[in-house]
Design an enzyme around this catalytic site. Structure first.
Site, mmCIF file in Angstrom:
data_model
loop_
_atom_site.group_PDB
_atom_site.id
_atom_site.type_symbol
_atom_site.label_atom_id
_atom_site.label_comp_id
_atom_site.label_asym_id
_atom_site.label_seq_id
_atom_site.Cartn_x
_atom_site.Cartn_y
_atom_site.Cartn_z
ATOM 1 N N LYS A 156 -12.155 7.933 3.213
ATOM 2 C CA LYS A 156 -11.602 7.043 2.193
ATOM 3 C C LYS A 156 -11.468 5.681 2.830
ATOM 4 O O LYS A 156 -11.184 5.593 4.012
ATOM 5 C CB LYS A 156 -10.221 7.580 1.790
ATOM 6 C CG LYS A 156 -9.567 6.886 0.655
ATOM 7 C CD LYS A 156 -8.441 5.987 0.891
ATOM 8 C CE LYS A 156 -7.311 5.854 1.708
ATOM 9 N NZ LYS A 156 -6.618 4.606 1.807
ATOM 10 N N ASP A 177 -4.025 6.165 7.254
ATOM 11 C CA ASP A 177 -3.681 5.253 8.355
ATOM 12 C C ASP A 177 -2.187 4.935 8.314
ATOM 13 O O ASP A 177 -1.667 4.247 9.198
ATOM 14 C CB ASP A 177 -4.551 3.978 8.315
ATOM 15 C CG ASP A 177 -4.358 3.154 7.051
ATOM 16 O OD1 ASP A 177 -3.640 3.606 6.135
ATOM 17 O OD2 ASP A 177 -4.935 2.046 6.985
ATOM 18 N N SER A 178 -1.485 5.460 7.297
ATOM 19 C CA SER A 178 -0.016 5.381 7.277
ATOM 20 C C SER A 178 0.564 6.047 8.511
ATOM 21 O O SER A 178 1.729 5.831 8.853
ATOM 22 C CB SER A 178 0.546 6.039 6.009
ATOM 23 O OG SER A 178 -0.054 7.304 5.780
ATOM 24 N N ASP A 236 -8.922 8.578 6.541
ATOM 25 C CA ASP A 236 -8.742 7.194 6.093
ATOM 26 C C ASP A 236 -9.366 6.270 7.146
ATOM 27 O O ASP A 236 -8.995 6.336 8.324
ATOM 28 C CB ASP A 236 -7.232 6.928 5.993
ATOM 29 C CG ASP A 236 -6.902 5.749 5.111
ATOM 30 O OD1 ASP A 236 -7.827 5.154 4.528
ATOM 31 O OD2 ASP A 236 -5.699 5.439 5.004
ATOM 32 N N GLU A 272 -10.274 1.323 1.950
ATOM 33 C CA GLU A 272 -9.701 0.358 1.014
ATOM 34 C C GLU A 272 -10.794 -0.624 0.627
ATOM 35 O O GLU A 272 -10.803 -1.781 1.051
ATOM 36 C CB GLU A 272 -8.496 -0.339 1.657
ATOM 37 C CG GLU A 272 -7.362 0.621 1.951
ATOM 38 C CD GLU A 272 -6.106 -0.042 2.513
ATOM 39 O OE1 GLU A 272 -6.009 -1.286 2.494
ATOM 40 O OE2 GLU A 272 -5.227 0.705 2.978
ATOM 41 N N GLU A 330 -3.089 3.126 -6.075
ATOM 42 C CA GLU A 330 -1.809 2.944 -5.369
ATOM 43 C C GLU A 330 -1.019 1.788 -5.999
ATOM 44 O O GLU A 330 -1.532 0.670 -6.130
ATOM 45 C CB GLU A 330 -2.052 2.668 -3.873
ATOM 46 C CG GLU A 330 -0.720 2.477 -3.131
ATOM 47 C CD GLU A 330 -0.826 2.486 -1.631
ATOM 48 O OE1 GLU A 330 -1.937 2.658 -1.085
ATOM 49 O OE2 GLU A 330 0.224 2.312 -0.975
HETATM 50 O O1 KIV Z 1 -2.571 5.715 4.597
HETATM 51 C C1 KIV Z 1 -2.195 6.244 3.556
HETATM 52 O O2 KIV Z 1 -1.324 7.125 3.531
HETATM 53 C C2 KIV Z 1 -2.824 5.773 2.314
HETATM 54 C C3 KIV Z 1 -2.182 6.153 1.032
HETATM 55 C C4 KIV Z 1 -0.943 5.362 0.860
HETATM 56 C C5 KIV Z 1 -3.127 6.005 -0.098
HETATM 57 O O3 KIV Z 1 -3.772 5.061 2.366
#
Ligand code: KIV
Length: 281
Positions: free
Chosen positions: A114, A45-46, A84, A116, A183
Site C-alpha cells: 500500500k 508505517d504508523s 505500507d 500514499e 483516511e
Molecule cells: O500506517 C498506517 O497505519 C496507515 C493507516 C493509518 C492507513 O497508513
C-alpha cells in the site's frame, strides 16, 4: 479457511460482506489478529509512531518496515498481509518503487503493498500491478504529508479537497489498485465514492459507508497515549493493564514473593553437598 487473496476480498465486497482490517507490527499480535478472523492486516508505517516512539511516520524506513512485515507475515495463515511503503521508498522513480515493492514480497513475504499515492504516483501503481503485486491505494489524509498539510486533518470537507478524494480514488482503481483506504474523510463522501467504485473501500475515519473498516491496533488496545485520532475507538486499556502488571511484578520482587518455589529449578541434595565439599575446602 484458506488465506485471503485479492479475489476473496473482492468477493466479500461483491456479496456486501463487511471487510475487517487492523494494523499489526509483530508476530504475537499478528497471530491474534489472524486467529480472530480479521480479513486483512496493514503493517503500517504508523509503527514509526506507535512502536518506535517517533512523532510522525516520516522516519519509517525500508529496513524498519521489512523486519516488521516479515514478523507479521510469518504469523498469518488466513489474514492477507499488506506492507505500507514508507516515505522515500516510492517517490523517486518507477523503477525504484518497483524494486522496493518487490523487496516486500520476496524478503518479507507479504501479500501486497500500500502506498500514499497522489496523482504523481499513478504510473507507479500501474507498474507494480503489472509486476503481479496487489496494490492498495490510500486517499484522504496522507500522514506522510503531515508537514505540507499542517497537521493530521480531515480531508474532503470543501469542494477542492473532496474533488481530490473522488478523482484520486477513481484514478487508483483505473491504475489497478484492488482496494482503496479512505483516511479521515467525511462519511458522506466515502459512501458516495464507494458507490461509484467497483473495488472495495476500507475506512479509517471514513465512516460506515465503506466496504470495510481499519483501525490501528495500538488505538484499539489502548496502548498508545501520545495521540488518539477522534475516529479511533479504544476497546481496551491494555496500556493501563501493562502498567499495573509491571508495578505488581516490581512489588513482588522487592517483597521476595517472586520467584516462588514453582518458578525455581530443583537439584538433589547430594549434588549440592558434593559442590559444597569441593568449593568450601
Ligand atoms: O500506517 C498506517 O497505519 C496507515 C493507516 C493509518 C492507513 O497508513
Amino acid at each position: 479457511m484458506t488465506k485471503h487473496t485479492v479475489k476473496t476480498i473482492q468477493a466479500m465486497r461483491d456479496e456486501a460482506q463487511t471487510i475487517t482490517m487492523l494494523t499489526a507490527y509483530d508476530y504475537p499480535t499478528a497471530k491474534k489478529v489472524n486467529d480472530a478472523g480479521i480479513d486483512m492486516i496493514l503493517v503500517g508505517d504508523s509503527c514509526a509512531m506507535v512502536v518506535h516512539g517517533h512523532p510522525n511516520t516520516l522516519t519509517a524506513t525500508m529496513d524498519m518496515m521489512g523486519l516488521h512485515c516479515a514478523a507479521v507475515a510469518r504469523a498469518c495463515d488466513r489474514t492477507m498481509v499488506i506492507a505500507d511503503m514508507p516515505f522515500g521508498s516510492f517517490q523517486y522513480s518507477v523503477e525504484e518503487t518497483m524494486r522496493n515493492a518487490a523487496r516486500f514480497v520476496t524478503e518479507a513475504k507479504v501479500d501486497g503493498v500500500k502506498f500514499e499515492a497522489t496523482p504523481n504516483h499513478i504510473e507507479k501503481t500501474e507498474a507494480i500491478v503489472k509486476m503481479g503485486i496487489p496494490v492498495v491505494g490510500h486517499v484522504g489524509l496522507h500522514p506522510q504529508a503531515v508537514g505540507a498539510l499542517g497537521g493530521l486533518k480531515v480531508q474532503g470537507k470543501d469542494v477542492d479537497t473532496a474533488r481530490k478524494v473522488v478523482s484520486e480514488a477513481l484514478a487508483l482503481q483505473e491504475a489497478g489498485a484492488f482496494a482503496i483506504i479512505f483516511e479521515a474523510v467525511p462519511a458522506k463522501l466515502s459512501a458516495y465514492v464507494t458507490e461509484k467504485l467497483s473495488v472495495p473501500t476500507i475506512s479509517i475515519g471514513g465512516g460506515p459507508g465503506c466496504s470495510g473498516q481499519l483501525l490501528v491496533t495500538h488505538d484499539v488496545l489502548g496502548m498508545y497515549d501520545n495521540f488518539t485520532p477522534s475516529f479511533a475507538k479504544r476497546y481496551q486499556e491494555v496500556g493501563q493493564l501493562m502498567l499495573d502488571t509491571f508495578t505488581q511484578y516490581k512489588e513482588e520482587v522487592l517483597a521476595g514473593i517472586f520467584p516462588g518455589e514453582e518458578h525455581s529449578y530443583k537439584m538433589s541434595d547430594e549434588v549440592m553437598e558434593a559442590i559444597e565439599k569441593e568449593f568450601n575446602r
